[in-house]
Scaffold this motif. Structure first.
Motif, PDB file in Angstrom:
ATOM      1  N   LEU A 191       0.842  -1.271   0.098  1.00  0.00           N
ATOM      2  CA  LEU A 191      -0.196  -0.018   0.040  1.00  0.00           C
ATOM      3  C   LEU A 191       0.806   1.097  -0.035  1.00  0.00           C
ATOM      4  O   LEU A 191       1.893   1.425   0.814  1.00  0.00           O
ATOM      5  CB  LEU A 191      -0.742  -0.198   1.189  1.00  0.00           C
ATOM      6  N   SER A 192       0.650   2.154  -0.855  1.00  0.00           N
ATOM      7  CA  SER A 192       1.373   3.505  -0.864  1.00  0.00           C
ATOM      8  C   SER A 192       0.227   4.507  -1.231  1.00  0.00           C
ATOM      9  O   SER A 192      -0.759   4.198  -1.960  1.00  0.00           O
ATOM     10  CB  SER A 192       2.565   3.400  -1.863  1.00  0.00           C
ATOM     11  N   HIS A 193       0.673   5.793  -1.186  1.00  0.00           N
ATOM     12  CA  HIS A 193      -0.069   6.975  -1.419  1.00  0.00           C
ATOM     13  C   HIS A 193       0.743   8.221  -1.730  1.00  0.00           C
ATOM     14  O   HIS A 193       2.118   8.269  -1.131  1.00  0.00           O
ATOM     15  CB  HIS A 193      -1.158   7.173  -0.186  1.00  0.00           C
ATOM     16  N   SER A 194       0.148   9.118  -2.395  1.00  0.00           N
ATOM     17  CA  SER A 194       0.434  10.373  -2.537  1.00  0.00           C
ATOM     18  C   SER A 194      -0.475  11.389  -2.030  1.00  0.00           C
ATOM     19  O   SER A 194      -1.403  10.865  -1.423  1.00  0.00           O
ATOM     20  CB  SER A 194       0.836  10.564  -4.200  1.00  0.00           C
ATOM     21  N   ALA A 195      -0.379  12.643  -2.705  1.00  0.00           N
ATOM     22  CA  ALA A 195      -1.379  13.657  -2.046  1.00  0.00           C
ATOM     23  C   ALA A 195      -2.845  13.406  -2.857  1.00  0.00           C
ATOM     24  O   ALA A 195      -3.733  13.819  -2.326  1.00  0.00           O
ATOM     25  CB  ALA A 195      -0.819  15.043  -2.614  1.00  0.00           C
ATOM     26  N   THR A 196      -2.733  12.695  -3.893  1.00  0.00           N
ATOM     27  CA  THR A 196      -4.277  12.796  -4.528  1.00  0.00           C
ATOM     28  C   THR A 196      -4.314  11.212  -5.082  1.00  0.00           C
ATOM     29  O   THR A 196      -5.507  10.880  -5.401  1.00  0.00           O
ATOM     30  CB  THR A 196      -4.218  13.514  -5.968  1.00  0.00           C
ATOM     31  N   LEU A 197      -3.619  10.253  -4.695  1.00  0.00           N
ATOM     32  CA  LEU A 197      -3.594   8.679  -5.083  1.00  0.00           C
ATOM     33  C   LEU A 197      -3.331   7.794  -4.011  1.00  0.00           C
ATOM     34  O   LEU A 197      -2.318   8.143  -3.474  1.00  0.00           O
ATOM     35  CB  LEU A 197      -2.879   8.708  -6.657  1.00  0.00           C
ATOM     36  N   LEU A 198      -4.285   6.769  -3.881  1.00  0.00           N
ATOM     37  CA  LEU A 198      -3.841   5.542  -3.222  1.00  0.00           C
ATOM     38  C   LEU A 198      -3.850   4.486  -4.051  1.00  0.00           C
ATOM     39  O   LEU A 198      -4.436   4.224  -4.953  1.00  0.00           O
ATOM     40  CB  LEU A 198      -5.281   5.280  -2.075  1.00  0.00           C
ATOM     41  N   SER A 199      -2.558   3.764  -3.873  1.00  0.00           N
ATOM     42  CA  SER A 199      -2.174   2.455  -4.720  1.00  0.00           C
ATOM     43  C   SER A 199      -2.004   1.291  -4.078  1.00  0.00           C
ATOM     44  O   SER A 199      -1.547   1.301  -2.818  1.00  0.00           O
ATOM     45  CB  SER A 199      -0.918   3.006  -5.700  1.00  0.00           C
ATOM     46  N   ILE A 200      -2.910   0.260  -4.193  1.00  0.00           N
ATOM     47  CA  ILE A 200      -2.442  -1.008  -3.573  1.00  0.00           C
ATOM     48  C   ILE A 200      -1.912  -2.154  -5.006  1.00  0.00           C
ATOM     49  O   ILE A 200      -2.542  -2.043  -5.992  1.00  0.00           O
ATOM     50  CB  ILE A 200      -3.684  -1.701  -2.931  1.00  0.00           C
ATOM     51  N   THR A 201      -0.996  -2.713  -4.450  1.00  0.00           N
ATOM     52  CA  THR A 201      -0.397  -3.708  -5.608  1.00  0.00           C
ATOM     53  C   THR A 201      -0.148  -4.997  -4.884  1.00  0.00           C
ATOM     54  O   THR A 201      -0.039  -5.134  -3.867  1.00  0.00           O
ATOM     55  CB  THR A 201       1.075  -3.229  -5.985  1.00  0.00           C
ATOM     56  N   VAL A 202      -0.847  -5.980  -5.536  1.00  0.00           N
ATOM     57  CA  VAL A 202      -0.771  -7.466  -5.435  1.00  0.00           C
ATOM     58  C   VAL A 202       0.205  -8.134  -6.345  1.00  0.00           C
ATOM     59  O   VAL A 202      -0.079  -8.352  -7.445  1.00  0.00           O
ATOM     60  CB  VAL A 202      -1.981  -8.166  -5.151  1.00  0.00           C
ATOM     61  N   ASP A 203       1.196  -8.759  -5.654  1.00  0.00           N
ATOM     62  CA  ASP A 203       2.277  -9.398  -6.430  1.00  0.00           C
ATOM     63  C   ASP A 203       2.187 -10.829  -6.136  1.00  0.00           C
ATOM     64  O   ASP A 203       2.059 -11.038  -4.655  1.00  0.00           O
ATOM     65  CB  ASP A 203       3.687  -9.108  -6.257  1.00  0.00           C
ATOM     66  N   ASP A 204       2.351 -11.916  -6.915  1.00  0.00           N
ATOM     67  CA  ASP A 204       2.599 -13.243  -6.482  1.00  0.00           C
ATOM     68  C   ASP A 204       3.537 -13.926  -7.577  1.00  0.00           C
ATOM     69  O   ASP A 204       3.765 -13.434  -8.577  1.00  0.00           O
ATOM     70  CB  ASP A 204       1.190 -14.068  -6.798  1.00  0.00           C
ATOM     71  N   ASN A 205       4.144 -15.101  -7.125  1.00  0.00           N
ATOM     72  CA  ASN A 205       4.774 -15.783  -7.977  1.00  0.00           C
ATOM     73  C   ASN A 205       4.330 -17.113  -8.369  1.00  0.00           C
ATOM     74  O   ASN A 205       5.001 -18.261  -8.660  1.00  0.00           O
ATOM     75  CB  ASN A 205       6.152 -16.220  -6.757  1.00  0.00           C
ATOM     76  N   GLY A 206       3.173 -16.950  -8.894  1.00  0.00           N
ATOM     77  CA  GLY A 206       2.448 -17.931  -9.538  1.00  0.00           C
ATOM     78  C   GLY A 206       2.688 -18.327 -10.958  1.00  0.00           C
ATOM     79  O   GLY A 206       3.736 -17.788 -11.601  1.00  0.00           O
ATOM     80  N   LYS A 207       1.967 -19.033 -11.790  1.00  0.00           N
ATOM     81  CA  LYS A 207       2.147 -19.479 -13.031  1.00  0.00           C
ATOM     82  C   LYS A 207       1.726 -18.330 -14.141  1.00  0.00           C
ATOM     83  O   LYS A 207       2.142 -18.605 -15.135  1.00  0.00           O
ATOM     84  CB  LYS A 207       1.301 -20.783 -13.440  1.00  0.00           C
ATOM     85  N   GLY A 208       1.180 -17.229 -13.669  1.00  0.00           N
ATOM     86  CA  GLY A 208       0.872 -16.305 -14.635  1.00  0.00           C
ATOM     87  C   GLY A 208      -0.228 -16.572 -15.634  1.00  0.00           C
ATOM     88  O   GLY A 208      -0.454 -17.601 -15.448  1.00  0.00           O
ATOM     89  N   PHE A 209      -0.504 -15.509 -16.342  1.00  0.00           N
ATOM     90  CA  PHE A 209      -1.288 -15.973 -17.660  1.00  0.00           C
ATOM     91  C   PHE A 209      -1.155 -15.070 -18.671  1.00  0.00           C
ATOM     92  O   PHE A 209      -0.621 -13.778 -18.465  1.00  0.00           O
ATOM     93  CB  PHE A 209      -2.685 -15.927 -17.215  1.00  0.00           C
ATOM     94  N   ASP A 210      -1.881 -15.243 -19.883  1.00  0.00           N
ATOM     95  CA  ASP A 210      -1.623 -14.328 -21.019  1.00  0.00           C
ATOM     96  C   ASP A 210      -2.857 -13.259 -20.921  1.00  0.00           C
ATOM     97  O   ASP A 210      -3.949 -13.947 -21.076  1.00  0.00           O
ATOM     98  CB  ASP A 210      -1.917 -15.030 -22.496  1.00  0.00           C
ATOM     99  N   ILE A 211      -2.709 -12.112 -20.559  1.00  0.00           N
ATOM    100  CA  ILE A 211      -3.732 -10.985 -20.471  1.00  0.00           C
ATOM    101  C   ILE A 211      -4.495 -10.868 -21.730  1.00  0.00           C
ATOM    102  O   ILE A 211      -5.824 -11.005 -21.774  1.00  0.00           O
ATOM    103  CB  ILE A 211      -3.136  -9.804 -20.163  1.00  0.00           C
ATOM    104  N   ASN A 212      -3.831 -10.977 -22.820  1.00  0.00           N
ATOM    105  CA  ASN A 212      -4.928 -10.676 -24.107  1.00  0.00           C
ATOM    106  C   ASN A 212      -5.625 -12.027 -24.477  1.00  0.00           C
ATOM    107  O   ASN A 212      -6.780 -11.652 -24.885  1.00  0.00           O
ATOM    108  CB  ASN A 212      -3.668 -10.597 -25.305  1.00  0.00           C
ATOM    109  N   ALA A 213      -5.121 -12.996 -24.235  1.00  0.00           N
ATOM    110  CA  ALA A 213      -5.966 -14.107 -24.601  1.00  0.00           C
ATOM    111  C   ALA A 213      -7.276 -14.101 -23.379  1.00  0.00           C
ATOM    112  O   ALA A 213      -8.274 -14.582 -23.851  1.00  0.00           O
ATOM    113  CB  ALA A 213      -5.127 -15.403 -24.515  1.00  0.00           C
ATOM    114  N   VAL A 214      -6.901 -13.828 -22.149  1.00  0.00           N
ATOM    115  CA  VAL A 214      -7.917 -14.144 -21.190  1.00  0.00           C
ATOM    116  C   VAL A 214      -9.012 -12.842 -21.524  1.00  0.00           C
ATOM    117  O   VAL A 214     -10.249 -13.136 -21.400  1.00  0.00           O
ATOM    118  CB  VAL A 214      -7.398 -13.633 -19.722  1.00  0.00           C
TER     119      VAL A 214
END
Length: 602
Positions: free
Chosen positions: A535-558
């Protein structure tokens, strides 16, 4: 002459008001200055009175100290200490005598007045014998001690000092009281004087308001009223000038428009104010298939053979022949084709009491067809969107139903069975057998704790208390900790910028559900062992990042497979984040891992 006389009278009135105003200001300034001088004088007087009261009180202390030091000196035998005590007594006598004479005779350096009221004079006269006796006895005693003689006389002198010291204190108390009373009278007199000055100042201000500010206000109001009247006249004159200018400009425009129509416009005609055709251009007549030599028909009859359309056109001409008109018309030609015209109707003055209308048209049929085609495509796109929303809604309902069934199973299979076991165990307790009862009670305590834990787990899945009590930071920290315990996977949470502010409850619950869904997808589909939530933030934006070391996927195909579970999951996240004006970004590499980022404005 009247105007000049009025200006002269106004000038005289303002001069008179200015003089009165200056006089009032000078009066207030003098009053304030006198008040300040009086205050300073009284302050100095009070300072002198305070110093007199202080010295008078000090005289009582010095007389007591003198008596004490003489008594001490009378019993000292050591020569060194005796010499020091003699010096102290000598200093005390000197200070006591100097203060007394200053009080009696006055002292310019200390600010003590020489003149006193009769009561103080009488008090000092009453005090003089005791003072002289004390001073003479103390001085004689001190001389005897310096010469070490007349011890018998010293004893009598000590007794004389003790006898007169009490009388001296009593007389000095009366003197101090009289000085205090005199100072109080001065303060009271000063207070009354200040009130009088204040009343005078307020009176001056009141008179200034009545005779200066009020007349000035009336004069200013009159002046502003005259200025506003002049402004209105100027505005009206400017408007009249603008109208004249606009009329001239319109005439020039009309001439230019007529000239342009005659020279360059392809579709034009001239009609009378009653709608009768005066002249029609050749190109226009060809477009609407009309004989230009027939000039006795109405404009509506020329444009279309349809009677309903003719009535509409005739009404437009009748209602707008004075001010002109501009708009789009859809007519049916004589070969039954639809024709769209962008028509401008401009009134033209020929003579003083004679005018006509210049009609200029543009064929916009093709443009209208293109617009209709765009509208058709937009409607089809809206239909696709609605169909997609229906699928999303059905999936949401399905997920809600699954969530309700899961909660029901948790309550029935877990909490329900434990409550049933708790009931049977309570019923089977035999209080006569204390040993078994104790064992069962311990078991019931453990079972009760398990029930409480189950209830907490169920309520946590519904709505974590940390979210409503402490905000998104604490809720995400608790979520990752609980899921890490339940799944055995290494799920970590980092608040990189120490964000700890509260957001709107709708934004917080949506951020929480999106993060929960991203973590559950990483656990369920990605086969990951490590999941990091940042979790991180600036004056105007809150950002949440979820990272995993899984098998991944093809975004375009999905994304192409919208009906698949993964495709619908991405669609749900996009729809949900848009609901709170946020954005979601997917970044995944097959066999390496996935990163999902939620950005929400704050």
């Amino acid at each position: 002459m009247k105007k000049k006389s009025k200006v002269s009278l106004d000038k005289i009135s303002f001069i008179k008001l200015r003089r009165m105003y200056l006089f009032a200001l000078v009066t207030i300034a003098v009053t304030v200055l006198l008040s300040q001088l009086l205050i300073q004088y009284n302050l100095n007087s009070q300072l002198s009175d305070s110093r007199i009261i202080n010295i008078s009180g000090k005289q009582r202390m010095l007389s007591q100290r003198l008596t004490k030091e003489i008594l001490i000196l009378n019993f000292i035998t050591d020569s060194l200490q005796k010499k020091k005590q003699i010096d102290k007594v000598s200093e005390t006598i000197s200070e006591w005598k100097s203060n007394h004479y200053s009080l009696v005779n006055g002292n310019d350096s200390l600010g003590f007045p020489k003149e006193k009221n009769p009561i103080l004079v009488q008090y000092f006269e009453n005090l003089k014998p005791n003072f002289d006796t004390l001073l003479e006895a103390s001085s004689t005693f001190l001389d005897n001690k310096k010469q070490n003689k007349n011890e018998q006389q010293n004893k009598k002198l000590v007794k004389t000092i003790l006898d007169n010291e009490a009388v001296f204190l009593s007389e000095m108390n009366q003197i101090v009281g009289e000085y205090d009373k005199e100072a109080l009278e001065k303060v009271t007199r000063q207070s009354k004087t200040e009130y009088a000055i204040l009343a005078f100042t307020l009176l001056v201000l009141l008179l200034e308001f009545i005779f200066i500010f009020k007349p000035t206000n009336k004069k200013v109001e009159s002046l502003i009223s005259n200025l506003l009247s002049s402004e209105r006249k100027a505005i009206k004159l400017a408007q009249d000038t603008e109208i004249i200018s606009e009329a001239k400009e319109n005439s020039v425009k009309e001439l230019k428009s007529l000239n342009y129509a005659m020279e360059n416009t392809l579709l034009y005609c001239r009609i009378a104010t009653d709608g009768t055709i005066i002249h029609i251009g050749e190109k226009f007549s060809k477009l609407i298939q009309y004989n230009p030599f027939l000039s006795d028909k109405k404009f509506g009859q020329v444009l279309t053979p349809v009677e309903k359309e003719q009535l509409i056109i005739d009404r437009i001409v009748l209602e707008n022949h004075r001010r002109g008109w501009q708009g789009e018309l859809n007519i049916t030609t004589r070969n039954e084709q639809s024709l769209w015209l962008d028509l401008s109707m401009v009134p033209v003055t020929i003579k003083k009491d004679e005018s006509e209308l210049l009609i200029i048209c543009f064929d916009i049929t093709e443009r209208k067809k293109a617009v209709q085609e765009v509208e058709r495509l937009n409607a089809a796109n809206v239909a696709d969107k609605l169909s997609q929303q229906k699928v999303i809604s059905s999936k949401i309902v399905e997920n809600q139903e699954n969530e309700q069934n899961r909660i029901a199973r948790e309550i029935h299979d877990g909490i329900g069975q434990m409550l049933t076991g708790l009931k049977f165990s309570l019923e089977s307790i035999n209080l006569d057998d204390k040993e078994k009862s104790t064992v069962k009670i311990e078991y019931l305590k453990k079972l009760t704790l398990d029930i409480i834990k189950g209830v907490r787990t169920a309520t946590f899945n519904l709505m974590p208390p940390e979210l409503s009590d402490h905000g998104i930071n604490s809720a995400l920290a608790k979520l990752t900790l609980e899921l890490s315990k339940l799944t055995g996977k290494n799920i970590l949470f980092y608040n990189k910028t120490d964000f700890n502010s509260r957001l709107d409850s709708l934004i917080e619950i949506n951020i929480y559900r999106l993060t929960q869904e991203a973590i559950n997808n990483a656990i369920k589909y990605a086969d990951s062992t490590h999941i990091i939530v940042q979790l991180s933030h600036s004056a105007t934006l809150l950002s949440i990042t979820v990272d995993d070391n899984g098998k991944g996927f093809d975004i375009n195909a999905v994304e192409k497979k919208r009906n698949s579970e993964s495709g619908m999951g991405m669609l749900f996240m996009k729809e949900r984040i848009q609901y709170i004006n946020g954005r979601v970004f997917f970044n995944s590499i097959p066999n390496e891992g996935t990163r999902i980022t939620f950005n929400v404005p704050i």
